[in-house]
Motif scaffolding. Structure first.
Motif, PDB file in Angstrom:
ATOM      1  N   ASN A   1       0.882  -1.326   0.100  1.00  0.00           N
ATOM      2  CA  ASN A   1      -0.107  -0.011   0.072  1.00  0.00           C
ATOM      3  C   ASN A   1       0.813   1.325  -0.004  1.00  0.00           C
ATOM      4  O   ASN A   1       1.140   1.778   0.808  1.00  0.00           O
ATOM      5  N   CYS A   2       1.325   1.788  -1.156  1.00  0.00           N
ATOM      6  CA  CYS A   2       2.161   3.031  -1.294  1.00  0.00           C
ATOM      7  C   CYS A   2       1.442   4.042  -0.749  1.00  0.00           C
ATOM      8  O   CYS A   2       0.417   4.270  -0.973  1.00  0.00           O
ATOM      9  N   PRO A   3       1.761   4.797   0.193  1.00  0.00           N
ATOM     10  CA  PRO A   3       1.281   5.948   0.792  1.00  0.00           C
ATOM     11  C   PRO A   3       1.018   7.043   0.027  1.00  0.00           C
ATOM     12  O   PRO A   3       0.233   7.908   0.148  1.00  0.00           O
ATOM     13  N   PHE A   4       1.512   6.865  -1.237  1.00  0.00           N
ATOM     14  CA  PHE A   4       0.942   7.955  -2.292  1.00  0.00           C
ATOM     15  C   PHE A   4       0.293   7.548  -3.354  1.00  0.00           C
ATOM     16  O   PHE A   4      -0.528   8.085  -4.100  1.00  0.00           O
ATOM     17  N   CYS A   5       0.205   6.248  -3.690  1.00  0.00           N
ATOM     18  CA  CYS A   5      -0.580   5.351  -4.828  1.00  0.00           C
ATOM     19  C   CYS A   5      -1.667   4.548  -4.562  1.00  0.00           C
ATOM     20  O   CYS A   5      -2.582   4.424  -5.038  1.00  0.00           O
ATOM     21  N   GLY A   6      -1.442   4.018  -3.279  1.00  0.00           N
ATOM     22  CA  GLY A   6      -2.387   2.872  -2.842  1.00  0.00           C
ATOM     23  C   GLY A   6      -1.874   1.609  -3.244  1.00  0.00           C
ATOM     24  O   GLY A   6      -0.695   1.553  -3.513  1.00  0.00           O
TER      25      GLY A   6
ATOM     26  N   ASN B   1      10.966   1.727  -1.991  1.00  0.00           N
ATOM     27  CA  ASN B   1      10.775   2.641  -3.201  1.00  0.00           C
ATOM     28  C   ASN B   1       9.698   2.259  -4.307  1.00  0.00           C
ATOM     29  O   ASN B   1       9.796   1.148  -4.682  1.00  0.00           O
ATOM     30  N   HIS B   2       8.751   3.045  -4.571  1.00  0.00           N
ATOM     31  CA  HIS B   2       7.893   2.846  -5.497  1.00  0.00           C
ATOM     32  C   HIS B   2       8.511   3.135  -6.873  1.00  0.00           C
ATOM     33  O   HIS B   2       8.101   3.872  -7.490  1.00  0.00           O
ATOM     34  N   VAL B   3       9.628   2.197  -7.192  1.00  0.00           N
ATOM     35  CA  VAL B   3      10.438   2.742  -8.445  1.00  0.00           C
ATOM     36  C   VAL B   3       9.788   2.864  -9.659  1.00  0.00           C
ATOM     37  O   VAL B   3      10.074   3.651 -10.303  1.00  0.00           O
TER      38      VAL B   3
ATOM     39  N   GLY C   1       6.578   3.334 -10.007  1.00  0.00           N
ATOM     40  CA  GLY C   1       5.383   4.004  -9.904  1.00  0.00           C
ATOM     41  C   GLY C   1       5.727   5.382  -9.728  1.00  0.00           C
ATOM     42  O   GLY C   1       6.187   6.082 -10.524  1.00  0.00           O
ATOM     43  N   CYS C   2       5.452   6.157  -8.509  1.00  0.00           N
ATOM     44  CA  CYS C   2       5.531   7.448  -8.046  1.00  0.00           C
ATOM     45  C   CYS C   2       7.132   7.741  -7.708  1.00  0.00           C
ATOM     46  O   CYS C   2       7.467   9.015  -7.564  1.00  0.00           O
ATOM     47  N   ARG C   3       7.920   6.896  -7.692  1.00  0.00           N
ATOM     48  CA  ARG C   3       9.317   7.009  -7.324  1.00  0.00           C
ATOM     49  C   ARG C   3       9.453   7.439  -5.876  1.00  0.00           C
ATOM     50  O   ARG C   3      10.747   7.861  -5.604  1.00  0.00           O
TER      51      ARG C   3
HETATM   52 ZN   LIG Z   1       3.797   5.291  -5.309  1.00  0.00          ZN
END
Ligand SMILES: [Zn+2]
Lengths: 1003, 91
Positions: free
Chosen positions: B5-10, B58-60, B62-64
């Motif tokens: 669950n990326c804190p920025f993307c879900g 790191n959401h590499v 995705g949002c990085r």
């Molecule tokens: Zn993300």
């Protein structure tokens, strides 16, 4: 062959659709609906293969994916050939060609059968102990071992079929469409859950779909009829997707599962054209219901592996589902009630049962009384002690079991048979559950492992959860699914079930024999020929953990992962060691549950799609101009451009000379480009590079070296200050993504206070580098408005310019040591600007050069290539690049590490130039460098990192790293090669134009 | 494979992410003041716990964005995700 093996009573077989197929070069017939196994059995064929180690004749043992013996090669010598296919899983089709594996020269006469006679000297670990010593003999053994053993043959040509991958997201995944799986799917779908139901078979309903017994009924209907109506109903549900011929291969954490959907393997070959053969389903399910059923256990007794010895449930399935009798004179051997169901199926069709051997003294169930009523002799408290018949069983001998079951007593009786059905009870198929990380517990009453602790949102139901009676299965399925899905309505009201089985069994892991210990061959793992004796030997030799015993004896290491015998192995270990079951661990079942084809695993990622590759905007020009390419990271880079019949060396020599004599042109578009903006951009560069950036004026360029925090060189490149708060950084081609990642890491996690933004713009620009004494004349023709005078546009500076009204950036930077210009223009104009440069350079012999020439030219100048001359063990000091490390800056990434006790050692490997005694001799990159070849062992001082023949210097040059090399200038060293020793002298790594005059030469 | 669950993307597949080692190791503000041992402690020493571990991810693809995760390494249960600079929401 007998014709009365086929009973035309099965609704699963289409008798009007005859199918011909070949097995071991002979043509046979079966019907649509048959598996290869059922069709072979209908033709009276049991012997289908040879075992792996002793090459004993082996027959079809089961009716499903757990089959250890009947593994065959499909379509040998064709592009569609496939080894290790289970005959029990192949649905026959017109044109099927199958052959036995593991036998040479043929299944009926197999040379490896001699291993069977030698078996007293082929105990567990034999291969490890014998063939490995002496090591030099291995090559000799290997040829014969490989020839006569081995599992199948791999295909020699490309797979013509199409495979693909597909993601599926669902609320509920139900694995297994037996009776409990069907009920669970219906409950889930009817309560609004998006549900997927998968089953590895070609039909739904599991073993209940052919359960026509009068002894187990649901709502007063026989089980199969009741279930058929249920299947009819669920096939209409909107919320439910059903996939047959779909085998779940892997159950990973977080309910992520992989399944293989078989789409065309059951079709005649000519109907498969242009269709996807197999699909790898990547399933992410919110909830998983595992209803994978159970696998019948064999019994472990002497010579329990002859063709004609089968699981009793398989005999029942072959007659009930396929209408095929496995034998005409059957004996059943059991420790539980299961075989009485098989017996009833045979009795109903008038197939002879000679006797039933039951380990139990007391048998008390409706169904067993019914069997006895049919005048079938039941030997209670007896055990099979031996079997006879080489290519097919023809006799067994039985003896009475002692009270404790440890010995056999009394007289030996011989009984004739052509098929022996065995049942040792049932083992829950917990493979997927354990793959998901689930923990098992051991249930003493019936000696099985059942699911205990669930690691994710999942549940096991039915016999894979240790529920075996029909009434128990239905009752528990309803209650646990209601709880699991948190629903009130079970969809099933007042369901009445009757079960005629008594679930008690007399479990004896290794049945006793009248023969002395060590003289029996009681197979535990049929595929790998591991016997009870081998397991006992392993324990005697000190192995305890099941994982060690498994590897030593190879039990459970075959393609079937020991689905039949693993429990017996555990049982024999715990009995022999006098410990509790499970104390030595349970074996880990690893994915895939059944073997997957490589095609399924790679899907569409084959050929040119195997890995993505990136092309520069000028790629097509390179192709049109005969370039050879090399892979650099994901990029295809022009390597060299051979003319006429030039080889690589000749082309590179020509290109290198032209670049220094007149003009060269290089496509440098692949260099990483990072756009850096923000009020703290200068401070940021100060922290990530070793040198100082604050004072770099707008419009100027600077070379930077980036370190890791451990002080080792990580990347390098030129960064240009485009504006007060705006830079463009170039990175190495291969390092671009990692550099961006590293910079983002520091920005986000260590220095969030800095006002800096990074964007990758590598793909946005084409980069064309024009170098050489005539570069200025050429660029002035391409960009006439730009003042190229050294005063206005000195080395290491940048200008905005326009080419045909298109904005571009021009940098005067050089990686060759020549006067050069780098034009950066929007990518889609790259090719036309390149062509303009070629046109403008026509009179100056402008020569396109590739990466190889670029490497040569920079080596003449002693410029490093990160990743070629460095390998993450070299500091800037090791590279003799002290000049670029700021002494004044308080901190930068890696600074503190530059004076750790290890990094200040004098004898570290350091970059030096190397000149060969014979100037024509070119060193091999990677060659070792030594000083003293008489010393033993010879001390390795370092290695050659870059080596070329320089056409400009007319001699061989090389770079290398040498221990303490910095202080060895002029010293003689040796490069020992296979056939000679090459003498070299340590030199300055800058071979050409040390003063840099060529950069600023007045042109 | 984790569902993170990326804190920025879900929620996204693990394949979009890259693990970045132990979390809450702060880069020393004044590295030059440190002894070799102290610097080595920062540079090389990591805990690698069996049990609850604080990790950087790191959401590499995705949002990085980098963020922190609390994960039980013994059963791969993700207890929490939270942004860089935030205090861990669980112990
Ligand atoms: Zn993300």
């Amino acid at each position: 062959m007998s014709n009365n093996l086929r009973f035309k009573t099965s609704k699963f077989i289409d008798e009007t659709y005859r199918v011909s197929f070949k097995f071991n070069n002979k043509t046979y017939f079966g019907f649509k609906g048959d598996t290869l196994a059922s069709a072979l059995l209908a033709n009276g064929i049991h012997l289908v293969g040879r075992s792996f180690k002793y090459h004993r004749p082996r027959g079809i043992m089961t009716s499903g994916s757990e089959e250890p013996n009947a593994i065959i090669q499909l379509h040998d010598n064709s592009s569609r050939t496939e080894p290790n296919v289970r005959a029990t899983e192949v649905e026959i089709y017109e044109g099927l060609v199958a052959s036995s594996q593991n036998c040479w020269p043929s299944v009926n006469f197999d040379i490896g059968g001699i291993n069977n006679l030698l078996s007293p000297i082929l105990p567990a670990g034999f291969y490890y102990k014998t063939f490995m010593w002496p090591a030099s003999f291995w090559e000799k053994y290997e040829y014969f071992i490989r020839k006569s053993a081995g599992l199948g043959k791999s295909p020699k040509v490309a797979d013509p079929d199409i495979y693909e991958h597909k993601y599926i997201h669902c609320d509920v995944l139900v694995i297994g469409a037996g009776i409990s799986g069907i009920m669970a799917a219906k409950m889930a779908a009817k309560n609004g859950f998006k549900t997927l139901l998968v089953d590895e078979k070609s039909y739904l309903g599991g073993s209940s779909i052919y359960d026509n017994s009068e002894f187990s009924k649901i709502n007063n209907q026989i089980t199969s009829s009741w279930l058929e109506k249920e299947i009819n109903e669920i096939s209409k549900l909107e919320n439910l997707e059903i996939k047959i011929r779909t085998s779940v291969a892997a159950y990973h954490g977080y309910n992520f599962l992989l399944a293989r959907e078989n789409l065309t393997d059951h079709l005649p070959i000519n109907q498969r054209e242009n269709k996807v053969r197999q699909r790898l389903l990547k399933i992410r399910a919110k909830k998983v219901i595992t209803a994978t059923g159970s696998i019948e256990r064999p019994l472990i007794f002497d010579n329990n592996d002859r063709p004609g010895i089968m699981l009793s449930s398989a005999i029942k399935k072959y007659i009930d589902l396929y209408g095929v009798a496995c034998g005409e004179n059957n004996i059943l051997f059991t420790n539980n009630d299961t075989v009485y169901e098989t017996a009833m199926s045979l009795i109903q069709r008038g197939i002879k049962i000679n006797a039933i051997i039951d380990n139990r003294e007391q048998i008390d169930s409706k169904i067993s009384y019914e069997v006895e009523k049919n005048n079938i002799k039941i030997y209670k408290g007896y055990s099979v002690v031996d079997t006879y018949g080489y290519r097919r069983i023809n006799k067994i001998s039985i003896m009475k079991l002692s009270k404790d079951g440890q010995t056999v007593i009394g007289d030996k009786t011989k009984l004739n048979c052509d098929c022996l059905g065995v049942s040792g009870g049932w083992t829950p198929a917990v493979h997927l559950f354990t793959q998901s990380g689930g923990k098992l517990k051991f249930r003493d009453e019936d000696q099985i492992f059942i699911p205990n602790v669930y690691p994710s949102d999942q549940i096991s139901i039915g016999s894979c959860n240790g529920e075996f009676g029909l009434d128990e299965i239905i009752k528990n399925t309803l209650s646990s699914i209601k709880k699991f899905l948190n629903i009130d309505n079970s969809e099933y009201k007042n369901i009445e079930t009757v079960s005629g089985l008594n679930l008690l069994k007399r479990n004896i892991w290794l049945l006793p024999s009248d023969k002395p210990v060590g003289k029996t061959k009681s197979f535990v793992d049929y595929q790998n020929d591991a016997t009870a004796k081998d397991i006992k030997l392993a324990l005697r030799e000190g192995f305890r953990s099941i994982e060690h015993v498994k590897r030593y004896t190879t039990t459970g290491m075959g393609t079937d992962q020991g689905k039949l015998g693993n429990m017996h192995a555990l049982g024999i270990i715990s009995e022999t060691a006098g410990t509790k079951m499970g104390e030595h661990g349970t074996t880990t079942f690893r994915p895939p549950y059944t073997p997957l084809t490589f095609g399924t695993i790679v899907g569409r990622n084959v050929g040119e799609f195997f890995d993505i590759f990136r092309r520069t905007p000028i790629h097509d020009w390179h192709v049109a101009n005969n370039a050879e390419f090399e892979n650099v990271g994901q990029w295809k880079r022009a390597w060299y451009y051979p003319k006429d019949n030039e080889n690589m060396h000749q082309a590179v020599q020509r290109e290198s000379k032209a670049a220094r004599d007149s003009a060269g042109i290089l496509d440098a578009s692949t260099l990483g480009k990072i756009d850096i903006q923000g009020t703290d951009a200068s401070e940021f560069l100060n922290r990530v590079y070793t040198n100082a950036w604050s004072k770099l004026a707008v419009g100027k360029c600077r070379y930077g070296l980036m370190l890791n925090e451990d002080g080792m060189v990580y990347d390098d490149g030129v960064t240009t200050r485009l504006g007060e708060n705006h830079y463009i950084m170039t990175t190495t081609t291969g390092g671009a993504a990692n550099v961006l990642g590293k910079l983002e890491d520091y920005l986000q996690t260590e220095w969030p206070e800095l006002d800096v933004y990074l964007s990758s713009v590598t793909d946005h620009y084409a980069t064309i580098s024009v170098c050489g004494p005539n570069s200025k004349k050429i660029v002035s023709k391409v960009i006439p408005d730009l003042d190229l005078s050294d005063e206005k546009f000195p080395h290491m500076s940048f200008k905005n310019a326009k080419i045909n009204n298109i904005k571009c950036r021009v940098m005067r930077i050089s990686f060759t040591g020549e006067h050069s210009y780098e034009i950066n223009i929007q990518a889609n104009f790259g090719k036309s600007v390149w062509e303009k440069c070629m046109e403008a350079g026509k009179d100056f012999n402008i020569t396109p050069y590739g990466t190889e020439t670029m490497h040569l030219l920079r080596a003449e100048k002693g410029f490093i290539i990160v990743g070629q001359d460095t390998d993450a063990t070299l500091t800037p000091i090791d590279l003799q690049m002290d000049w670029i490390v700021s002494k004044k800056k308080y901190d930068f990434i890696g600074k503190r590490s530059l004076y750790r006790s290890d990094t200040i050692r004098e004898d570290r490997k350091q970059l030096v130039g190397l000149l060969t005694e014979n100037p024509e001799e070119v060193l091999e990159e990677g060659a070792q460098i030594v000083a003293d070849i008489k010393k033993s062992p010879i001390e390795m001082l370092g290695h050659v990192t870059s080596s070329y023949y320089s056409p400009n210097l007319k001699k061989s040059i090389a770079l290398g790293v040498v221990k303490g090399g910095k202080n060895m200038l002029g010293q003689k060293l040796i490069i020992p090669m296979e056939n000679k020793n090459i003498n070299v002298t340590v030199a300055d790594p800058v071979f050409l134009d040390k003063e840099g005059e060529r950069l600023n030469a007045k042109l | 494979m984790f569902l993170i669950n990326c804190p920025f993307c879900g929620e996204r597949e693990q394949s979009e992410f890259k693990a970045g080692g132990e979390a809450h190791i702060v880069r020393p503000k004044q590295p030059t003041e440190l002894s070799d041992d102290e610097w080595a402690e920062y540079l090389f020493m990591r805990k690698n716990i069996k049990g609850v571990q604080f990790e950087r991810w790191n959401h590499v693809h995705g949002c990085r964005k980098w963020f922190n995760m609390v994960r039980d390494t013994s059963n791969d249960q993700i207890k929490a995700v939270y942004k860089m600079g935030e205090k861990p929401p669980v112990k």
